[in-house]
Write a protein that holds these residues in place. Structure first.
Motif, PDB file in Angstrom:
ATOM      1  N   LYS A   1      -6.978  -5.681  10.905  1.00 47.61           N
ATOM      2  CA  LYS A   1      -6.362  -5.274   9.650  1.00 47.61           C
ATOM      3  C   LYS A   1      -6.224  -3.755   9.629  1.00 47.61           C
ATOM      4  O   LYS A   1      -7.170  -3.039   9.975  1.00 47.61           O
ATOM      5  CB  LYS A   1      -7.188  -5.740   8.461  1.00 47.61           C
ATOM      6  N   GLY A   2      -5.044  -3.292   9.220  1.00 44.84           N
ATOM      7  CA  GLY A   2      -4.804  -1.868   9.205  1.00 44.84           C
ATOM      8  C   GLY A   2      -4.436  -1.363   7.824  1.00 44.84           C
ATOM      9  O   GLY A   2      -3.766  -2.052   7.048  1.00 44.84           O
ATOM     10  N   THR A   3      -4.862  -0.149   7.535  1.00 46.84           N
ATOM     11  CA  THR A   3      -4.534   0.463   6.242  1.00 46.84           C
ATOM     12  C   THR A   3      -3.816   1.801   6.399  1.00 46.84           C
ATOM     13  O   THR A   3      -3.016   2.178   5.536  1.00 46.84           O
ATOM     14  CB  THR A   3      -5.813   0.690   5.417  1.00 46.84           C
ATOM     15  N   HIS A   4      -4.109   2.504   7.496  1.00 49.85           N
ATOM     16  CA  HIS A   4      -3.502   3.814   7.708  1.00 49.85           C
ATOM     17  C   HIS A   4      -2.925   3.935   9.120  1.00 49.85           C
ATOM     18  O   HIS A   4      -3.406   3.277  10.060  1.00 49.85           O
ATOM     19  CB  HIS A   4      -4.527   4.933   7.449  1.00 49.85           C
ATOM     20  N   LEU A   5      -1.919   4.775   9.240  1.00 48.00           N
ATOM     21  CA  LEU A   5      -1.266   4.987  10.536  1.00 48.00           C
ATOM     22  C   LEU A   5      -1.005   6.480  10.723  1.00 48.00           C
ATOM     23  O   LEU A   5      -0.492   7.148   9.814  1.00 48.00           O
ATOM     24  CB  LEU A   5       0.061   4.225  10.594  1.00 48.00           C
ATOM     25  N   THR A   6      -1.375   7.002  11.883  1.00 49.31           N
ATOM     26  CA  THR A   6      -1.077   8.383  12.231  1.00 49.31           C
ATOM     27  C   THR A   6       0.023   8.391  13.294  1.00 49.31           C
ATOM     28  O   THR A   6      -0.089   7.683  14.317  1.00 49.31           O
ATOM     29  CB  THR A   6      -2.319   9.104  12.764  1.00 49.31           C
TER      30      THR A   6
END
Length: 245
Positions: A195-200
């Motif tokens: 599960k992902g919430t942030h992306l750089t």
């Protein structure tokens, strides 16, 4: 005496006959001369209409030459038609690199400082996100290679899809955008998802040796999950090109 009279009479008769023959021959020759003289006159009359027609044709040709021909305008019309083009502009980037750009400014490398980056979920293809980088600077910028992605605190680099290399570097004039798609999961199915919430999003330079400039930090759409065998494409000048993988 009697014989002399008879001889004289015969001579007179022969003379009359000779004169008569001479008169007939003269009339025949006169008639032949008349017939021979009439022939040229007939020929002259017959050729007169042909001469008049030639003169008329010559005059018509001269008139046509002076007035001109309508077909001579076709090349000008074709040139006008072919020079007409679309006046609409495009907000997508160009797959080419120039030495100077808007206002004569030299292009720079696209980074998080001179672009606005967004991430959105798309319905097709499934399990895909779309990255959009818009040039917010005053000079053109090059979107080199593919973006380098970091999901949350993941340490491993997210795979790049080599099959998506464009034909040329994408150049963004101010206001134009470049696109990259993110395949959240690949083959095989059944892999573990995170599960992902942030992306750089990191930008790379021309040499493709690590990141350059400031990265863009984004919030992922709700419910995003990604797998270790997902991928990201190279930057593309058209959205459709990015979403075809």
């Amino acid at each position: 005496m009697r014989n002399h009279i008879r001889t004289t009479a015969l001579a007179a008769t022969a003379l009359l006959a000779a004169l008569s023959l001479t008169a007939c021959g003269g009339n025949d020759n006169a008639n032949d001369s008349k017939a021979g003289a009439a022939a040229p006159a007939a020929n002259t009359t017959a050729t007169t209409p042909h001469t008049d027609k030639d003169a008329k044709d010559t005059k018509d040709a001269k008139d046509a030459k002076e007035t001109g021909s309508g077909t001579a305008q076709a090349p000008a019309q074709n040139a006008s038609t072919t020079s007409k083009g679309s006046t609409g502009g495009s907000k997508s980037g160009k797959s080419s690199a120039g030495s100077t750009g808007s206002g004569g400014k030299s292009p720079v490398t696209c980074t998080g400082s001179n672009t606005k980056v967004t991430v959105t979920k798309v319905s097709r293809p499934i399990n895909h996100l779309l990255l959009t980088a818009t040039n917010t600077g005053s000079a053109p910028c090059y979107a080199y290679h593919a973006p380098a992605l970091g999901f949350d605190d993941a340490q491993a680099a997210f795979p790049v899809l080599r099959d998506s290399i464009p034909q040329a570097v994408v150049t963004l004039e101010p206001g134009q955008s470049a696109y990259a798609s993110i395949g959240l999961s690949g083959e095989p199915d059944g892999q573990e998802l995170h599960k992902g919430t942030h992306l750089t999003v990191y930008f790379t330079g021309k040499a493709n040796q690590g990141s350059t400039g400031a990265p863009a930090k984004l919030t992922l759409p709700a419910g995003t999950s990604w797998g270790d065998n997902g991928f990201v494409t190279y930057w593309q000048s058209e959205m459709a090109d990015a979403l075809m993988y």
